[in-house]
Write an enzyme that holds these catalytic residues in place. Structure first.
Site, PDB file in Angstrom:
ATOM      1  N   GLU A   1       0.815  -1.222   0.000  1.00 43.28           N
ATOM      2  CA  GLU A   1       0.000   0.000   0.000  1.00 43.28           C
ATOM      3  C   GLU A   1       0.845   1.267   0.000  1.00 43.28           C
ATOM      4  OE1 GLU A   1      -4.423   0.758   1.543  1.00 43.28           O
ATOM      5  OE2 GLU A   1      -2.991   0.455   3.170  1.00 43.28           O
TER       6      GLU A   1
ATOM      7  N   ASN B   1      -9.697   1.868  -1.970  1.00 38.14           N
ATOM      8  CA  ASN B   1     -10.550   2.634  -1.054  1.00 38.14           C
ATOM      9  C   ASN B   1     -11.565   3.495  -1.804  1.00 38.14           C
ATOM     10  OD1 ASN B   1      -9.329   1.682   1.291  1.00 38.14           O
ATOM     11  ND2 ASN B   1      -7.671   3.170   1.104  1.00 38.14           N
TER      12      ASN B   1
ATOM     13  N   HIS C   1     -21.063  -2.048   5.892  1.00 36.16           N
ATOM     14  CA  HIS C   1     -19.914  -1.469   5.194  1.00 36.16           C
ATOM     15  C   HIS C   1     -20.165  -1.260   3.689  1.00 36.16           C
ATOM     16  CE1 HIS C   1     -15.803  -0.518   4.237  1.00 36.16           C
ATOM     17  NE2 HIS C   1     -15.782  -1.511   3.357  1.00 36.16           N
TER      18      HIS C   1
END
Ligand code: GLY
Length: 348
Positions: free
Chosen positions: A219, A227, A251
Site C-alpha cells: 500500500e 478505497n 460497510h
C-alpha cells in the site's frame, strides 16, 4: 472452477472461485504444504461451513463481531495453537468473513514468527475483498487495524455455494464492494460486471483486487484505489447514522453511497461528465443498493469524520474517477465536499 493468480513471486498464490470450491481444500493443502501434519481451523460459531483440511485439526472459535478483532483474541488463538502442538510447518485455516481472516491471518503471521495460512472466505465481502491481499491485523481502543502485518495467505478459497445462507444485508454489503470493482478494472468503466453470473462476478472482482495488490503489495500508493468510495463510507459508519431500519449502514451499503458521492464530487471538480455519474448510479442501482444518504445526515459532521479517517492521509484526500479512471486526489477543498453532500440532500 476459476483460479485467479495473485502474482507476488515467491509470495504469490491462487484464489479458487466456484461452487463447491471448499471441497478442494484438502488437495490444495496437500499440494501447497506437503510438510503440514496438522491444521488449526479458526472460525466463528455462526459460520455454518465445515471444511476438511486433509490433516488432523482442531477448531478454534472466535467471538462474533468487530470487537473480537483484538490482541487478546490473538493471544487466545496463539495459545490454542501452541496447546494443539501446531508447528511452523503446519497450517492455519481461516473459515469465515473479514473478521476471521484478519484475525487468523495476524495470528498466523505471529505464531512461530510466521506460519502458513489459507483463507476459506464465507461472505461475499470476504470473497471479493477481505480475504485477498495479505493485510492482516486487529483493532486497538485507539483505532481500527492499528496493529497488523502484511502476511499473504498460501491460498484463498471462495466457495460460492456457501453464500446461499447469507442474510440479505450481508449480500448487500458484499455487493457494495463489488460495485466498486466495476470502476477499478482499467480501461473505460462499464456495467458488464452486472451481467455475469455469481462465480464469474466474484472471480472478476478477485482478479481486479489481485492486480492492484500485485502492483503495490504494501500500500505505497496504487493500492489506495481499493478505497474507492470508502472515505465517505467510513465517515458514515463512524458517525453511525441510522439506516431506514434503524440498524445503521453495513460497510458495503455505505460504500455504495460513497461511490455515487465520489462521482458527484469528481464531476464538480471537472474530472468526469454526466455520463460517468449516471454509470455510477446505474451500477449501484443494478447491485440493488441505495445511493441515498441516511436522512438527517449533516455535511459538517461527515466532513469532520472524513478528515479524521486514517486512510485520508492529507485533508481531504479522495479516490476520484477521471479520464484515466479512479486515482488518488489530494487537497480537495472542503467547500466542494460540502456542496456535493448538499447536492445529495445533506443538511449543513
Ligand atoms: N486483507 C485485505 C487486504 O489485504 O486488502
Amino acid at each position: 472452477m476459476i483460479t485467479v493468480p495473485v502474482e507476488l513471486g515467491a509470495r504469490g498464490y491462487g484464489v479458487t472461485v466456484g461452487p463447491g470450491a471448499r471441497h478442494g481444500l484438502a488437495a490444495l493443502i496437500g499440494e501447497l504444504l506437503p510438510g503440514a501434519g496438522r491444521a488449526a481451523i479458526v472460525t466463528q460459531e455462526a459460520v455454518p461451513v465445515e471444511v476438511d483440511p486433509g490433516v488432523p485439526f482442531e477448531v478454534h472459535t472466535v467471538p462474533p463481531g468487530e470487537g473480537a478483532k483484538s490482541l487478546a483474541t490473538v493471544e487466545l488463538l496463539c495459545r490454542g495453537f501452541a496447546r494443539a502442538g501446531l508447528s511452523r510447518a503446519d497450517v492455519v485455516v481461516a473459515v469465515g468473513g473479514g473478521v476471521v481472516t484478519d484475525l487468523a491471518g495476524f495470528a498466523a503471521a505471529s505464531f512461530h514468527r510466521g506460519t502458513a495460512y489459507v483463507n476459506v472466505a464465507t461472505t461475499l465481502l470476504a470473497q471479493v475483498d477481505a480475504a485477498i491481499g495479505g493485510k492482516t491485523g486487529v483493532n486497538l481502543p485507539e483505532g481500527k487495524n492499528l496493529v497488523g502485518a502484511f502476511w499473504q495467505p498460501r491460498a484463498v478459497v471462495c466457495d460460492t455455494d456457501v453464500l446461499a445462507s447469507l442474510p440479505p444485508r450481508e449480500w448487500a454489503s458484499g455487493r457494495g464492494e463489488m460495485a466498486k470493482y466495476a470502476f477499478l478494472g482499467g480501461g473505460t468503466p462499464d456495467a458488464t460486471l452486472l451481467d455475469l453470473d455469481l462465480p464469474e462476478q466474484v472471480a472478476r472482482c478477485a482478479a481486479i483486487k489481485a492486480r492492484v495488490v500485485a502492483a503495490d503489495e504494501r500500500e505505497g500508493d496504487r493500492r489506495m484505489v481499493l478505497n474507492y468510495g470508502h472515505t465517505l463510507a467510513h465517515a458514515l459508519e463512524a458517525s453511525a447514522f441510522d439506516g431506514p431500519d434503524g440498524g445503521g449502514l453495513r460497510h458495503g451499503e455505505a460504500v455504495a453511497v460513497g461511490l455515487v458521492f465520489a462521482a458527484l464530487l469528481a464531476r464538480r471538480l471537472g474530472r468526469i461528465g454526466d455520463d460517468r455519474v449516471s454509470l455510477h448510479r446505474r451500477v449501484v442501482d443494478g447491485f440493488g443498493l441505495s445511493a441515498e444518504l441516511p436522512s438527517g445526515s449533516s455535511a459538517g459532521r461527515l466532513v469532520e469524520f472524513m478528515a479524521r479517517d486514517k486512510k485520508a492521509h492529507h485533508n481531504l484526500t479522495f479516490v476520484l474517477d477521471g479520464p484515466d479512471g479512479p486515482e488518488t486526489v489530494r487537497g480537495v477543498g472542503v467547500s466542494d465536499v460540502m456542496a456535493t453532500l448538499a447536492e445529495m440532500g445533506a443538511k449543513p
